[in-house]
Design an enzyme around this catalytic site. Sequence first.
Site, short mmCIF file in Angstrom:
data_model
loop_
_atom_site.label_atom_id
_atom_site.label_comp_id
_atom_site.label_asym_id
_atom_site.label_seq_id
_atom_site.Cartn_x
_atom_site.Cartn_y
_atom_site.Cartn_z
N CYS C 33 0.81 -1.21 0.00
CA CYS C 33 0.00 0.00 0.00
C CYS C 33 0.84 1.26 0.00
O CYS C 33 0.31 2.35 -0.10
CB CYS C 33 -0.92 0.02 1.22
SG CYS C 33 0.01 0.00 2.73
N ASP C 35 2.53 2.43 2.53
CA ASP C 35 2.59 3.08 3.83
C ASP C 35 3.95 2.83 4.50
O ASP C 35 4.63 1.85 4.21
CB ASP C 35 1.45 2.59 4.71
CG ASP C 35 0.11 3.07 4.17
OD1 ASP C 35 0.12 3.85 3.20
OD2 ASP C 35 -0.93 2.67 4.71
N CYS C 58 -2.62 4.49 6.97
CA CYS C 58 -4.06 4.50 7.20
C CYS C 58 -4.36 4.46 8.69
O CYS C 58 -3.46 4.34 9.52
CB CYS C 58 -4.67 3.29 6.52
SG CYS C 58 -4.17 1.76 7.31
N CYS C 102 -1.55 -4.16 7.66
CA CYS C 102 -1.10 -3.00 8.42
C CYS C 102 -0.46 -3.46 9.73
O CYS C 102 0.50 -2.86 10.21
CB CYS C 102 -2.27 -2.06 8.73
SG CYS C 102 -3.34 -1.73 7.33
S1 FES Z 1 -3.45 0.25 4.27
FE1 FES Z 1 -1.38 -0.19 4.29
S2 FES Z 1 -0.77 0.12 6.31
FE2 FES Z 1 -2.89 0.30 6.34
#
Ligand code: FES
Lengths: 390, 390, 146
Positions: C33, C35, C58, C102
Amino acid sequence: MIYLDHAATTPVKPEVLEAMLPYFTEHYGNPSSIYKVAQRNKKAIDDARAVVAGHLGAQPNEIFFTSGGTEADNWAIKGMAEALKEKGNHIITTNIEHHAVLHPCQYLEKNGFEVTYLEVDPDGLVSAEQVEAAIRPETILITIMYANNEIGTIMPIAEIGAVAKKHGIVFHTDAVQAVGHLPIDVHAQNIDLLSLSGHKFYGPKGTGALYVRRGLKLPPLLHGGGQERNRRAGTENVPGIVGLAKALDLACQDMEAKNAKIKALRDYLIDGIKARIPYCRLNGHREKRLPNNVNFSFEFIEGESLLLLLDMEGIAASSGSACTSGSLDPSHVLLALGLPHEQAHGSVRFTLGENNTREEMDVVLAKLPAFVERLRSMSPLYEEFVRQNS
Amino acid sequence: MIYLDHAATTPVKPEVLEAMLPYFTEHYGNPSSIYKVAQRNKKAIDDARAVVAGHLGAQPNEIFFTSGGTEADNWAIKGMAEALKEKGNHIITTNIEHHAVLHPCQYLEKNGFEVTYLEVDPDGLVSAEQVEAAIRPETILITIMYANNEIGTIMPIAEIGAVAKKHGIVFHTDAVQAVGHLPIDVHAQNIDLLSLSGHKFYGPKGTGALYVRRGLKLPPLLHGGGQERNRRAGTENVPGIVGLAKALDLACQDMEAKNAKIKALRDYLIDGIKARIPYCRLNGHREKRLPNNVNFSFEFIEGESLLLLLDMEGIAASSGSACTSGSLDPSHVLLALGLPHEQAHGSVRFTLGENNTREEMDVVLAKLPAFVERLRSMSPLYEEFVRQNS
Amino acid sequence: MYSQKVMECFMNPKNVGEIENADGVGTVGNAKCGDIMKIYLQIEDNIIRDAKFKTFGCGAAIATSAMLTEMVKGKTIDEAMKITNKAVAEALDGLPPVKMHCSCLAEEALRAALWDYAQKNGLTIDGLTPPDNIHEEEHTADSGEN
Ligand code: FES
Ligand SMILES: Cc1ncc(COP(=O)(O)O)c(C=O)c1O
Ligand SMILES: Cc1ncc(COP(=O)(O)O)c(C=O)c1O
Ligand code: FES
């Protein structure tokens, strides 16, 4: 609640629901039946068709009701591909279309078609020249959205229509975000096929229509009974069709005045955000833009967490398009604008509606800077940025 | 009005409409959005899915909402054909399917598939043996309706399912006329795919569902956003889905008792017509028959004129299926039963609903003989018949 | 979509920030994602005295960062090594399926910080392998099925 996600969907207006109600419980006959009580429903559909046609500059027999924008897009694209496959196998579109256009195109690519995805400029625009340059002898279809659902950029549809006409190529536009919001004239703009969806202009979900220029041979996507003059089978969703037409009628009333009001709010929000929040970027064209669209990337933070904070304060906004919010990918639209991965992830869309007020914008402007600040204070990217710039 | 066309469509029940109403104007959020107000709508859809699954003996994740029975049929048939085209190109169906099945089959025939249309017996039945005998190595799909919409004959679905399972062939059934009217258990009956349509059991028009057995790879018919777990794109018709589930729930309550009541009325009407009108024929199987279906051919007369006379007296009935009533062809179903052209043209269908009464049947029985008589007195066929038999 | 616990941890996250001269710092990115999570540890006598984080991500990523840093405080390194992403997710009353990764990010960030500590001090920690360097990893936009 401050609802700022009108591009995702709109509430059904009370007048629209009222128009629909009798067709659920009272005038429920199957419009295809021959007895009198059902004929009334047939008339209701015919009237709705005339209303929709009127607002597009089309003829009633050029309007076909569908179950939504997605069905209209699928039908137009896959149908024309099927109809014209002997003539050629090349389709032109853009890289910021809605998935309801992109995915049918990708499906066709797996089935012997070639698709050119024109690259938009940093504002999200393609030009008629780009389209013309992409045309090949085997090009059978140009499908380019009227206005983008994420960034609000409005494409030069009339110019593209003129190019399509000049080369004798069928031109479809996904006008789901434009119908009921912008004036449209399919003939003046040389549009051959146009998709619309009821719930984007205060009509019911699960309703839509495809305008098909008279004379264009479009085979059905849904085969079956003889409804919609043998082009779209299935018992007609009478209340839905009535609601769609009523909603479109209302949306087109005083469109200019309503748009002026919404545009003023939009600009107030855009200017307010820019003035209050550093390191942000307005996505989409500043002028050629839907009157209700505000889309910002806030550097160093991620969109979902910002949406959650806004939600806690009763502000409903979105990042990217609603139907991909389950997905982890950054928006293909924002990537297409050239945004880096993190910025594409850090975007938030506010889409305004007829009932939003300046007070609501003030609430957003009061809360948003602190939320962005808070998330930045947690962000390792911001930390790094500050270190490098201090 | 005496409404006797429930197989064409049914009114939405007040409780169903009531369940739907909040989702038009109040809980209107796009179920795919992340903010709280939209999550409620997501939950409403999940709940509806569980309800529908429960009444079919399926799991919630095996239910996909569509815009109606037609879309479900098209999706199941064209989708499986696409998915399995490497494995084989042969499909087995019957010659009395609804057009929503027949036309997709004919479409596939134009695209390299072969379709066996099993011939039904004079009562409208096919047998599991017929199905088994038609199976070839390249057979990839059996699609046979659960109950016929015109003549009400109920097919031996469990037996056909067993044959399909034995040979490892995917089995789809168009259960549009059966769901909400007959008990169904997709697992016990070995059904892999099942189509249903909301407006046939007092739910809203423009709603339907396809049950897809877990593990079956069915590619989408409508490509686009990620709704319905990436299988059916398009913003969900939340009020419609809620209404469909509510209607099915109500329909399945006391199904047996309701059916006993309707069946008694049906038989009263059948026996009454037989007793009062000479030269008539009940179409469809006498026992293996939908509880609400009455279908008669009246010799020497034509159906439409009889329907018009009935309509003048406020009796709404139909000839053949509603969606072909614009067409001049005699019913393909009645022709398949072996009826001569004239008799196929002279049939009338009465389909009863939960609210019909014995008094209403008495009205029909009082009027019908005179109408038939009147039309016969105008008929050259009758004149000839009388001459030959006098 | 998120449990109340997730929302609580997200709205009022504990341990946001940096530790100056931290004994171990780990930064990991999620290729899935995009992140990014950074965890700082202060370690004394084999015990994690303090933990802080910075996260670009997120709601679930922020909540798991806060929960994880809270969970490791006061634990020995061996105990901290036993904390799995599932344990973090459970402590948050669960995460939606698409958000389980996550919590993996949190587990990986912790291990990366411990690895950094081990490297700096010439230690080996049982079961610890070097973290993937995010900057070498391509952001493969996992196209999912959307
Ligand atoms: S969507 Fe990737 S860390 Fe939450
Ligand atoms: C530009 C665009 N095209 C197509 C669609 C699909 O419309 P629907 O969800 O009504 O099928 C949408 C909205 O979801 C859209 O914004
Ligand atoms: C047996 C059968 N299949 C399919 C359909 C199509 O359903 P819909 O009109 O809801 O799409 C109908 C009714 O019209 C039907 O009776
Ligand atoms: S004479 Fe009227 S339909 Fe043929």
